[in-house]
Design an enzyme around this catalytic site. Structure first.
Site, short mmCIF file in Angstrom:
data_model
loop_
_atom_site.label_atom_id
_atom_site.label_comp_id
_atom_site.label_asym_id
_atom_site.label_seq_id
_atom_site.Cartn_x
_atom_site.Cartn_y
_atom_site.Cartn_z
N HIS A 16 0.58 -1.12 0.01
CA HIS A 16 -0.04 0.11 -0.07
C HIS A 16 0.74 1.30 -0.05
O HIS A 16 1.61 1.56 0.82
CB HIS A 16 -0.88 -0.21 1.32
CG HIS A 16 -2.13 1.04 1.30
ND1 HIS A 16 -2.27 1.84 2.32
CD2 HIS A 16 -2.99 1.63 0.47
CE1 HIS A 16 -3.42 2.48 1.98
NE2 HIS A 16 -3.37 2.40 0.71
N HIS A 58 -2.36 11.30 -1.85
CA HIS A 58 -3.69 10.58 -1.78
C HIS A 58 -4.54 11.82 -1.43
O HIS A 58 -5.64 11.59 -1.83
CB HIS A 58 -3.52 9.88 -0.49
CG HIS A 58 -4.58 9.16 0.10
ND1 HIS A 58 -5.67 9.81 0.76
CD2 HIS A 58 -5.61 8.06 -0.31
CE1 HIS A 58 -6.87 9.15 1.17
NE2 HIS A 58 -6.68 7.89 0.32
#
Length: 260
Positions: A16, A58
């Site tokens: 991730h 993000h």
């Protein structure tokens, strides 16, 4: 690389944002650490600068993971390139810069790393971001031989935003797409089918053995995020899940017990 699915499309284990939480997310330092720990497949988030440069971040805003402020998509790449994207994590990473998609491709493709690129548009730029991302991926991966015999695998482009995936599909129809779902909304499977998605990527709490069997029977590859518990990982893989995204790059994945 550890086991892939039956067609060799997707790795079983995907790190991730580069290296989970062990390094500043979505930076080159994170990918390098993940690689050193044995990971060969990585997920990350890509958005556009104000002048159309694809880069990794993000959040819609800069505060959490940089020393900048305000909307990330409102800044030019020249402005973004000056920010510190590592000091928030720990002093050892102070000064680590934001990462452009082209620089990530230069790092990943020669060493055979596989990427899941989440299209993470700033609000209101869904179509523009999806199209720009697809065109950039097409050019960058093609330059390294993607689409040719023996060339690197295309990355998987995913998004929670159907409009972004639709624009990506129109710009580069051959790129593999996946619909991200944090809840099951009415018509989501029909949307994924209409977009020509090869995969559906669900919050791990949504998957049951029955749902996973249904979606595999429908012809999709099945992926999930973000699984940090070994028992849950083993259950999902035991049900036949194709790919699992995790922060626990130091405890799960390649070389660890749950990879069997």
């Amino acid at each position: 690389m550890d086991r892939t699915d039956a067609d060799g499309l997707f790795p079983r284990w995907i790190a991730h944002r580069g290296a989970g939480k062990l390094a500043p997310e979505n930076t080159l330092a994170a990918f390098e650490l993940g690689w050193r720990l044995g990971w060969r497949a990585f997920e990350c988030d890509v958005k556009l600068s104000a002048d159309g440069v694809p880069f990794l971040l993000h959040d819609a805003t800069l505060e959490r993971t940089t020393n900048g402020h305000g909307a990330a998509g409102a800044r030019t790449w020249d402005e973004l390139a000056r920010l510190d994207a590592g000091g928030w994590h720990s002093p050892a990473y102070a000064g680590e810069p934001l990462l452009r998609l082209d620089r990530l491709a230069e790092w990943a493709l020669p060493r055979g790393a596989w990427l899941n690129l989440e299209i993470k548009p700033s609000p209101g730029t869904e179509a523009a971001t999806g199209a720009a991302m697809a065109r950039a991926v097409e050019a960058l991966w093609r330059a390294h031989g993607a689409g040719e015999s023996g060339g690197p695998a295309w990355p998987l482009l995913t998004s929670f935003q159907p409009a972004a995936l639709q624009a990506a599909q129109a710009a580069a129809p051959h790129l593999p797409l996946g619909l991200l779902l944090d809840h099951l909304w009415p018509g989501c499977w029909a949307v994924a089918r209409g977009l020509g998605c090869v995969a559906v990527v669900l919050n791990h709490g949504l998957w049951t053995a029955a749902l996973l069997a249904e979606q595999r029977a429908a012809g999709w590859r099945t992926l999930t995020y973000t699984v940090n518990d070994a028992t849950r990982a083993e259950a999902l893989l035991g049900w036949g899940l194709d790919g699992l995204i995790t922060d626990r790059v130091d405890a799960l994945g390649p070389g660890q017990p749950a990879t069997a």
